[in-house]
Design a protein around this motif. Structure first.
Motif: not given
Lengths: 161, 171
Positions: A60-67, A100-102, A135-148
């Protein structure tokens, strides 16, 4: 305001895993609640830093969640990807920290987000553990793909009072 | 500001009800109104209090109603203002008792389908209140009705996290 009190120094919880590599979280959902062990204090805590960590151990990739990170006085028993916490759980909230993600600083190997705070916390229900959920408010799911294998952790720095 | 004092501990007042599930705040078409004032005991201080956090919470019991996320104003008084539900304005003498005020907007609430909280970090000192260790607070809500339907069971609560000041402070 800087308070000089009869505290006993600064304590770091160490990194506490908030979202594990096998935990899939989608937008507007909670991660499973986790225990946050703290030093036994006679009269409470002064929380000064909240530090977040992001890492990726798979494809996967390094995630930057907002929430929002919630701290609870007692275990809310929230399960991974719950859309809402219980009515009684809201009454256990003692502090929250919104990010915030930023605000993440990242490179290919990981990321960190630092949040400086200055709040007092009372002694938790069992005198040994706060509990946390994110509580995650950002759109990108975490571990939402195989191999993540995406992981979000956090740590607290506090003084015992 | 640097404060050197003999402050000790962190005290949680526990939740106190500002609007109960039987209070029809803003009932009657009012745009602004106060909820009834409530007492909040603050203890263990001889010289005052350092207020770290104020938490507001809204919710509803069972299926009776839904989340209310009001815009409003929190007032803290150093003596009992004896405000009754749906008061539209405060007399001059009551305004003189105010020691803290906070305005919030609806978008500040953190919520899901089952409840909501709003965290305030006043970072202020308060004097010991006039009436011993009793404190009072009230909330005014704008255009959103609590318990506007008879079947609603909507409420708002408050808690304060503070540090008693047990010795003199030096500013």
């Amino acid at each position: 305001m800087t308070n000089y009190t009869s505290s006993r120094g600064a304590v770091y919880t160490g990194m506490i895993e908030l979202i594990g590599k096998d935990e899939a979280i989608t937008q507007n959902h909670y991660c499973a609640s986790v225990a946050v062990p703290v030093s036994v204090a006679a009269m409470g805590y002064r929380l000064t830093n909240v530090i977040y960590f992001s890492e990726e151990d798979g494809s996967g990739s390094v995630q930057t969640p907002a929430g929002t990170l919630f701290l609870y006085l007692d275990d809310p028993a929230i399960a991974a990807n719950d859309a809402a916490q219980g009515q009684a759980d809201w009454q256990q909230v003692i502090y929250y920290n919104t990010i915030a993600s930023a605000s993440w600083v990242t490179d290919a190997g990981g990321g960190v987000l630092f949040s400086g705070v200055d709040v007092l916390l009372p002694i938790p229900a069992d005198a040994q553990n706060f509990y946390a959920s994110f509580y995650m408010t950002s759109a990108a799911g975490i571990n939402d793909a195989e191999g993540d294998d995406e992981i979000i952790s956090f740590g607290l720095v506090y003084e015992t009072l | 500001m640097t404060v050197i004092s003999s402050q000790t501990g962190a005290v949680d007042t526990g939740w106190k009800t500002l609007v109960s599930k039987d209070d029809a705040l803003l009932d009657g078409g009012l745009l602004w109104a106060y909820g009834a004032s409530v007492a909040i005991p603050l203890t263990h201080a001889n010289y005052g209090y350092y207020v770290s956090s104020i938490l507001l919470s809204t919710g509803y019991d069972g299926a009776g109603g839904g989340n209310i996320l009001p815009k409003g104003m929190l007032l803290i008084f150093k003596a009992d203002p004896t405000i009754v539900l749906n008061t539209e304005s405060l007399p001059q003498s009551i305004w003189q008792l105010v020691v803290y005020r906070y305005d919030n907007v609806a978008t500040q609430w953190i919520y899901d389908a089952n409840g909501a909280v709003l965290l305030i970090n006043p970072d202020i000192l308060l004097p010991v209140p006039d009436a011993g260790y009793i404190y009072y607070a009230v909330y005014a809500s704008d255009k959103i009705g609590f318990n506007s339907d008879a079947a609603d069971d909507e409420w708002m609560r408050i808690k304060i996290i503070y540090q008693p000041i047990s010795g003199p402070i030096k500013l």
